[in-house]
Design a protein around this motif. Structure first.
Motif, short mmCIF file in Angstrom:
data_model
loop_
_atom_site.label_atom_id
_atom_site.label_comp_id
_atom_site.label_asym_id
_atom_site.label_seq_id
_atom_site.Cartn_x
_atom_site.Cartn_y
_atom_site.Cartn_z
N GLN A 1 -7.23 19.40 1.40
CA GLN A 1 -7.22 17.90 1.82
C GLN A 1 -7.18 16.86 0.46
O GLN A 1 -7.69 17.21 -0.32
N MET A 2 -6.24 15.95 0.72
CA MET A 2 -6.30 14.97 -0.30
C MET A 2 -5.54 13.60 0.32
O MET A 2 -4.78 13.57 1.18
N LYS A 3 -6.39 12.60 0.00
CA LYS A 3 -5.92 11.23 0.46
C LYS A 3 -6.00 10.40 -1.02
O LYS A 3 -6.89 9.95 -1.64
N TYR A 4 -4.75 10.07 -1.24
CA TYR A 4 -4.56 9.32 -2.36
C TYR A 4 -3.84 8.06 -2.07
O TYR A 4 -2.60 7.89 -1.73
N ASP A 5 -4.67 6.89 -1.81
CA ASP A 5 -4.01 5.58 -1.65
C ASP A 5 -3.88 4.72 -2.85
O ASP A 5 -4.59 4.59 -3.70
N ILE A 6 -2.78 3.78 -2.75
CA ILE A 6 -2.51 2.91 -4.19
C ILE A 6 -2.49 1.79 -3.29
O ILE A 6 -1.60 1.30 -2.57
N HIS A 7 -3.23 0.46 -3.94
CA HIS A 7 -2.95 -0.88 -3.44
C HIS A 7 -2.48 -1.61 -4.68
O HIS A 7 -3.02 -1.50 -5.73
N LEU A 8 -1.41 -2.33 -4.42
CA LEU A 8 -1.01 -3.27 -5.31
C LEU A 8 -1.23 -4.74 -5.18
O LEU A 8 -0.96 -5.22 -3.92
N PHE A 9 -1.75 -5.50 -6.10
CA PHE A 9 -2.16 -6.88 -5.94
C PHE A 9 -1.31 -7.62 -6.78
O PHE A 9 -0.66 -7.24 -7.70
N ARG B 1 1.05 -1.23 -0.02
CA ARG B 1 -0.10 -0.16 0.07
C ARG B 1 0.72 1.28 0.01
O ARG B 1 1.87 1.56 0.76
N PHE B 2 0.61 2.12 -0.82
CA PHE B 2 1.30 3.27 -0.98
C PHE B 2 0.21 4.53 -0.94
O PHE B 2 -0.89 4.37 -1.00
N ARG B 3 1.09 6.07 -0.79
CA ARG B 3 0.32 6.78 -0.78
C ARG B 3 1.23 8.13 -1.74
O ARG B 3 2.26 8.02 -1.80
N ARG B 4 0.20 9.00 -2.04
CA ARG B 4 0.90 10.25 -2.58
C ARG B 4 0.05 11.46 -1.82
O ARG B 4 -0.90 11.38 -1.20
N ASP B 5 1.15 12.57 -1.60
CA ASP B 5 0.87 13.60 -1.05
C ASP B 5 0.79 14.85 -1.67
O ASP B 5 1.42 15.16 -2.52
N LEU B 6 -0.17 15.85 -1.12
CA LEU B 6 -0.42 17.03 -1.88
C LEU B 6 -0.13 18.25 -0.88
O LEU B 6 -0.27 17.89 0.50
N PRO B 7 0.58 19.16 -1.23
CA PRO B 7 0.82 20.15 -0.25
C PRO B 7 -0.35 20.62 0.52
O PRO B 7 -1.46 20.81 0.02
N SER B 8 -0.31 20.64 1.91
CA SER B 8 -1.29 20.80 2.94
C SER B 8 -2.02 22.26 2.66
O SER B 8 -3.30 22.35 2.92
N ALA B 9 -1.28 23.27 2.10
CA ALA B 9 -1.90 24.56 1.84
C ALA B 9 -3.05 24.56 0.90
O ALA B 9 -3.79 25.34 0.76
N LEU B 10 -2.91 23.48 0.11
CA LEU B 10 -4.01 23.44 -0.92
C LEU B 10 -5.02 22.84 -0.56
O LEU B 10 -6.26 23.03 -1.34
N SER C 1 -2.01 -9.90 -8.73
CA SER C 1 -2.65 -10.26 -9.96
C SER C 1 -2.18 -9.08 -11.06
O SER C 1 -2.27 -9.48 -12.22
N GLY C 2 -1.44 -8.21 -10.49
CA GLY C 2 -0.94 -7.02 -11.39
C GLY C 2 -2.10 -5.95 -11.58
O GLY C 2 -1.64 -4.79 -12.00
N LEU C 3 -3.22 -6.00 -10.96
CA LEU C 3 -4.18 -4.95 -10.84
C LEU C 3 -3.85 -4.05 -9.58
O LEU C 3 -3.21 -4.51 -8.71
N LYS C 4 -4.03 -2.93 -9.86
CA LYS C 4 -3.87 -1.73 -8.97
C LYS C 4 -5.15 -0.85 -8.80
O LYS C 4 -5.66 -0.59 -9.49
N LEU C 5 -5.30 -0.74 -7.56
CA LEU C 5 -6.18 -0.02 -6.81
C LEU C 5 -6.03 1.55 -6.58
O LEU C 5 -5.15 1.63 -5.51
N PHE C 6 -6.52 2.50 -7.06
CA PHE C 6 -6.48 3.82 -6.57
C PHE C 6 -7.53 4.50 -5.92
O PHE C 6 -8.73 4.44 -6.61
N ILE C 7 -7.53 4.86 -4.59
CA ILE C 7 -8.62 5.38 -4.21
C ILE C 7 -8.15 7.08 -4.00
O ILE C 7 -7.22 7.11 -3.03
N ILE C 8 -9.08 8.11 -4.54
CA ILE C 8 -8.48 9.37 -4.32
C ILE C 8 -9.72 10.23 -4.17
O ILE C 8 -10.67 10.40 -4.60
N HIS C 9 -9.31 10.82 -2.84
CA HIS C 9 -10.35 11.91 -2.17
C HIS C 9 -9.83 13.13 -2.18
O HIS C 9 -8.70 13.22 -1.88
N THR C 10 -10.14 14.08 -2.73
CA THR C 10 -9.69 15.64 -2.77
C THR C 10 -11.00 16.42 -2.19
O THR C 10 -12.25 16.30 -2.66
#
Length: 316
Positions: free
Chosen positions: A29-37, A18-27, A39-48
């Motif tokens: 809220q962002m929650k950017y989660d990446i799940h690697l499986f 499980r990985f994440r990406r960050d956005l400058p906090s001044a901009l 099978s080769g499938l990747k799941l991205f869940i992005i809240h902004t």
């Protein structure tokens, strides 16, 4: 002027795969989660939920094939210098993107919730195990070095899987397995939508009938406060009532009435999450005149009464 930013590289978390990406906090809220499986499938869940509109730029280093699901909000995407592609809540897109092409998303300051399933082009053949017909559109577009997209509405079955992904009840290894199973379920629903005649040898849906059913769903969505009945729907699209019911269930997995009910409740949920109207107003807005019946249906679908969203809005 809209601010331009480059996404940071994915950072590992304490949870394996499980990985994440960050956005400058001044901009905002962002929650950017990446799940690697495996099978080769990747799941991205992005809240902004940003304080101002932002342009997020990225470069596709490898050919990509993916499925996007816009749960809430809307945004524009630019591939290189081409015209923007607008995606709104309720859209489900199948897209392909060649390598070395710039992708720019124009993210609004409103709430935006997106989920993606991604496959790298190099592992596509092994993933499909010889069933390349499922991805013929994507493979052809990659060969032509052009980005492409096909858009359909999110179906109730997809909505259920998306809801379960967003509310995963487990942590650790159990959570990882749960999310992988739900990602696979979501992928199966999308493949069935792209190939409605596949997997049912006793009832193959003709392309013309499939397009009629998509039109029926659009009519229901656009007229959810006062929708036409089954007889009128059948007349509009040129099908018998029995064939309409049968074909609609084949495409969406539910009857037209169930599809309408699910869309109404999903829309009401989005309205309540924004906190701009009360439960009675939300009920009327989506076509429910009986508040008690609306509240009961809402609780059955989401597990909580509608009023709870006003007092405890979900964290984004």
């Amino acid at each position: 002027m809209m601010q331009k930013i480059q996404l940071s590289a994915p950072q590992p978390t304490e949870t394996p795969n499980r990985f994440r990406r960050d956005l400058p906090s001044a901009l905002g809220q962002m929650k950017y989660d990446i799940h690697l499986f495996n099978s080769g499938l990747k799941l991205f869940i992005i809240h902004t939920r940003l304080n101002q509109p932002v342009q997020i730029q990225a470069m596709a280093s490898n050919p990509l094939v993916g499925f996007g699901f816009c749960v809430d909000g809307s945004f524009d995407t630019f591939f290189s210098s081409k015209l923007p592609i607008t995606t709104k809540a309720g859209d489900s897109g199948f897209f392909s993107c060649p390598s070395h092409i710039e992708i720019t998303d124009h993210i609004p300051s409103d709430r935006l919730l997106r989920i993606y399933l991604m496959l790298e082009g190099e592992i596509l053949s092994s993933f499909t195990k010889g069933d390349e017909d499922y991805f013929s559109f994507a493979l052809k577009s990659l060969d032509k070095k052009q980005p492409s997209r096909i858009v359909h509405p999110i179906t109730p079955l997809m909505q259920a899987a998306l809801h379960q992904i967003l509310h995963c009840p487990y942590c650790g290894k159990a959570g990882h397995l749960y999310l992988e199973s739900k990602a696979m379920e979501l992928l199966s629903h999308k493949l069935a939508q792209l190939h409605p005649s596949d997997g049912c040898r006793n009832f193959k849906l003709k392309r013309a009938d499939y397009e009629r059913i998509i039109h029926v769903a659009e009519i229901l969505v656009n007229n959810m406060e006062n929708p036409p009945d089954t007889i009128e729907l059948a007349r509009i699209v040129g099908l018998s009532c029995s064939k309409l019911q049968r074909c609609f269930r084949r495409v969406y997995g539910v009857s037209p009435f169930e599809y309408l009910r699910n869309h109404r409740l999903q829309t009401a949920r989005q309205l309540l999450q924004k906190g701009e109207i009360n439960v009675t107003e939300a009920s009327l807005r989506v076509g429910y005149t009986n508040l008690s019946y609306f509240s009961k249906a809402f609780k059955i679908m989401f597990g909580i009464p509608p009023g709870q969203l006003l007092h405890n809005p979900p964290h984004r």
